[in-house]
Design a protein around this motif. Structure first.
Motif, PDB file in Angstrom:
ATOM      1  N   GLU A   9       2.323   6.471  -7.228  1.00 39.20           N
ATOM      2  CA  GLU A   9       1.007   7.319  -7.403  1.00 39.20           C
ATOM      3  C   GLU A   9       1.313   8.943  -7.429  1.00 39.20           C
ATOM      4  OE1 GLU A   9      -2.812   6.572  -6.021  1.00 39.20           O
ATOM      5  OE2 GLU A   9      -2.670   4.520  -6.490  1.00 39.20           O
ATOM      6  N   GLN A  10       2.108   9.171  -6.325  1.00 40.58           N
ATOM      7  CA  GLN A  10       2.454  10.499  -6.008  1.00 40.58           C
ATOM      8  C   GLN A  10       3.617  11.131  -7.013  1.00 40.58           C
ATOM      9  OE1 GLN A  10       3.975  10.574  -1.915  1.00 40.58           O
ATOM     10  NE2 GLN A  10       1.802  10.645  -0.992  1.00 40.58           N
ATOM     11  N   ASN A  12       2.596   1.668  -3.534  1.00 39.20           N
ATOM     12  CA  ASN A  12       1.482   2.162  -4.620  1.00 39.20           C
ATOM     13  C   ASN A  12       1.312   3.760  -4.115  1.00 39.20           C
ATOM     14  OD1 ASN A  12       0.760  -0.096  -6.063  1.00 39.20           O
ATOM     15  ND2 ASN A  12      -0.346  -0.931  -4.359  1.00 39.20           N
ATOM     16  N   ARG A  13       1.003   3.877  -3.029  1.00 36.87           N
ATOM     17  CA  ARG A  13       0.721   5.398  -2.870  1.00 36.87           C
ATOM     18  C   ARG A  13       1.808   6.360  -3.466  1.00 36.87           C
ATOM     19  NH1 ARG A  13       0.494   5.277   2.669  1.00 36.87           N
ATOM     20  NH2 ARG A  13      -1.419   4.332   2.674  1.00 36.87           N
ATOM     21  N   ARG A  14       3.203   6.279  -3.041  1.00 34.70           N
ATOM     22  CA  ARG A  14       4.167   6.744  -3.385  1.00 34.70           C
ATOM     23  C   ARG A  14       4.398   6.779  -4.755  1.00 34.70           C
ATOM     24  NH1 ARG A  14       6.708  11.397  -2.881  1.00 34.70           N
ATOM     25  NH2 ARG A  14       9.050  11.407  -3.138  1.00 34.70           N
ATOM     26  N   ARG A  45       0.822  -1.362  -0.150  1.00 34.77           N
ATOM     27  CA  ARG A  45      -0.058   0.147  -0.092  1.00 34.77           C
ATOM     28  C   ARG A  45       0.760   1.241  -0.028  1.00 34.77           C
ATOM     29  NH1 ARG A  45      -4.726  -1.710   4.333  1.00 34.77           N
ATOM     30  NH2 ARG A  45      -5.572  -3.588   3.268  1.00 34.77           N
ATOM     31  N   LYS A  46       1.886   1.317   0.929  1.00 34.14           N
ATOM     32  CA  LYS A  46       2.801   2.424   0.796  1.00 34.14           C
ATOM     33  C   LYS A  46       3.562   2.763  -0.578  1.00 34.14           C
ATOM     34  CE  LYS A  46       5.065   1.167   4.532  1.00 34.14           C
ATOM     35  NZ  LYS A  46       6.003   1.124   5.883  1.00 34.14           N
TER      36      LYS A  46
END
Length: 603
Positions: free
Chosen positions: A119-120, A115-117, A112-113
């Motif tokens: 995307e950023q 994926n989030r990074r 999850r971390k």
């Protein structure tokens, strides 16, 4: 930067090897679709390299308390650099497969971390990722098989092989990723044979393991009665300075031991595969074009030495191994049966054949006697022996050698794995058998794995601690309690310990009793078989719910360790439910629980 034409990058962050195995399988999937591909651990890749590939697949496990695996930490640190512009990865097409366990607070947080990074930084997914759960009925493996099948179909439809090429069919063997052919050919220019070791314990040969420490085993003491069903050992190692530096350990750290096969098992495989003529001819691994990550072998060695030191012939075969076997079977019935085990629709049969009875690779090769694997494919088909992590069981001043300055004394509490399967065959774990037969004063190479989310140190010692442990899960708890007692004015410490019998299973009982007399510890014991009505740690936790409520409000630390996910779930329920049930501000209390330090180590 130009994107490499039809080249895929498969990256893994792996703690126990599962993510690495799956990444290798995805590499073979891409090969069949005529993609060139590179499979690497995350720490081996620079961020700029991500932009050079048609697409990138991340296979990443979550370890500890929502942490990245150790071999992904450097990559993650690069990815978090503040100076990275928001759109720097805008050309990256990627997907993720996460490996997690929903009994942990921070389920699949690594994926999850990540994926989030990504995307950023502007990256986009080309196919939906997946979060696999160890608690699924068919485990992570079942989820992976289905997800990989979906990935294959997506790539076949959206990016088919060029120039009218067809995918390489499953019944055609792929070229070896790692071949010993050149090394075996080099054996002809090296003189003579090496005298083989055919029996007894594995030879006391130190392996070239990166970052290793040389440890001497000074004690291997059974702490359960000889008549008891479980053989639990307190194993002690002395580890001297290395390059002037002393090994520093903290509660939650692990010592990694690299077990070996027994010579008679290696000989059994040599005979089965008809490798006797070449087993003891020295060869040079440096002549190989490439070698797998994690192969810790001397460059000059023999096939027999590789089998003893490096090849995991007693593990449960993965589906990819059974597929590799099928290409070398001369019996049509054997070939058909092996291929069935690798197909999605026969997952249950694979589980019933391999996983449930815990059949070993050696046993499977004995059963499918028509299979003769070529020696040059050894590293390509067989899994490597991986190090086994054991929580360090001592902390604080107890880590210092009693008389030798600069020497670290490390203690491990290890339950030897011995059991009978549903086939009524006796089983012994590879590392258990190795340690059980390791002579006193043996030296071996070990590595140190630091805890990623620490709960030790002066500030944490001032917070209340509720330690919950069953069986050998007491090891990291003992290290933590010993370390806390070295700090001035530690907070209240409560130990909830569960096992079967007080007389046989009360590990370090004298130590706990002394700490209670000193006023440093409150102990709550649940020995389930010592009375007619079974009592477990979760029962004692509920009985102390009022006291635990106060500890929660005082920013207490809760640490739960043991070998059972059911116990961990039951302990969490026993702490959380009484805290919120019937409360006037239930939502507020749930918010308090969401920020609670709940440190869990379950295996």
């Amino acid at each position: 930067m130009a994107v490499q034409d039809r080249t895929a990058l498969i990256l893994y962050g792996s703690e126990t090897g599962n993510a690495q195995d799956m990444a290798e399988e995805l590499g073979r999937l891409c090969q069949r679709l005529h993609f060139a591909n590179h499979v690497q651990e995350l720490d081996a890749v620079d961020l700029n390299a991500l932009l050079q590939y048609r697409f990138v697949v991340f296979v990443i496990s979550t370890t500890g308390q929502g942490d990245m695996p150790h071999n992904a930490l450097a990559f993650w640190k690069k990815l978090l650099r503040k100076k990275l512009p928001p759109g720097c990865l805008s050309t990256l097409k990627y997907t993720t497969f996460g490996l997690g366990d929903s009994t942990y607070f921070k389920f699949n947080w690594a994926a999850r971390k990540l994926n989030r990074r990504l995307e950023q930084l502007g990256a986009t997914t080309f196919i939906d990722g997946f979060e696999a759960d160890e608690q699924f009925p068919d485990g992570i493996d079942g989820s992976f098989v289905r997800w990989a099948e979906g990935l294959y179909n997506h790539l076949l439809q959206t990016d088919p092989p060029p120039n009218g090429l067809e995918p390489i069919p499953d019944d055609v063997i792929l070229p070896a990723r790692w071949s010993l052919r050149k090394a075996l050919e080099s054996s002809s220019v090296l003189n003579g044979n090496v005298d083989p070791v055919l029996s007894g314990p594995p030879p006391d040969q130190l392996l070239p393991i990166p970052g290793c420490w040389t440890a001497t085993m000074v004690d291997n003491v059974r702490v359960t009665p000889a008549s008891h069903w479980q053989d639990v050992r307190l194993v002690s190692f002395d580890i001297p300075r290395k390059e002037g530096q002393q090994l520093r350990c903290h509660p939650g750290d692990c010592l990694t031991i690299y077990p070996k096969n027994f010579p008679e098992d290696a000989q059994k495989l040599i005979t089965l595969m008809a490798w006797d003529d070449i087993a003891d001819k020295p060869f040079d691994l440096s002549t190989c074009d490439s070698l797998p990550q994690g192969l810790h072998a001397n460059q000059k060695c023999t096939l027999r030495e590789l089998l003893i030191n490096n090849i995991d012939i007693t593990s449960i075969p993965r589906r990819s191994f059974l597929k590799g076997m099928s290409y070398f079977s001369t019996n049509p019935d054997h070939k058909e049966r092996l291929l069935e085990f690798t197909q999605t629709e026969f997952l249950d049969e694979y589980f019933d054949y391999a996983t449930r009875p815990r059949r070993s690779i050696l046993e499977v090769l004995e059963e499918f006697s028509s299979v003769k694997l070529p020696a040059e494919r050894l590293l390509d088909i067989f899994p490597l022996i991986r190090g086994r992590d054991f929580s360090i069981a001592n902390g604080g001043e107890q880590l210092n050698h009693p008389s030798q300055e600069g020497v670290t004394r490390v203690e491990l509490l290890i339950a030897l794995v011995k059991y009978r399967t549903i086939l009524r065959k006796p089983r012994q774990g590879l590392c258990s058998r190795y340690l059980d037969n390791l002579p006193q004063a043996s030296t071996l190479c070990v590595t140190h794995k630091p805890v990623l989310t620490p709960i030790h140190g002066v500030q944490n010692a001032q917070r209340p601690l509720v330690a919950i442990a069953t069986g050998t899960g007491l090891a990291p708890i003992r290290a933590l309690i010993q370390e806390r007692r070295t700090h001035p004015s530690p907070g209240p410490t409560l130990l909830f310990f569960g096992n079967r019998n007080r007389d046989a299973d009360y590990f370090f009982g004298d130590e706990w009793d002394a700490a209670v007399r000193d006023g440093d510890l409150d102990v709550f014991l649940a020995f389930s078989r010592d009375q007619r009505t079974k009592v477990y740690v979760q029962d004692l936790l509920r009985q102390e719910s009022k006291r635990l409520e106060g500890i929660i409000f005082r920013n207490g630390i809760f640490s739960v360790c043991g070998g059972s996910t059911k116990m961990a779930d039951a302990a969490k329920t026993a702490v959380f439910d009484p805290f919120t049930e019937g409360a006037d501000d239930e939502d507020g209390r749930k918010k308090v629980l969401s920020s609670l330090t709940w440190w869990q180590e379950i295996w």
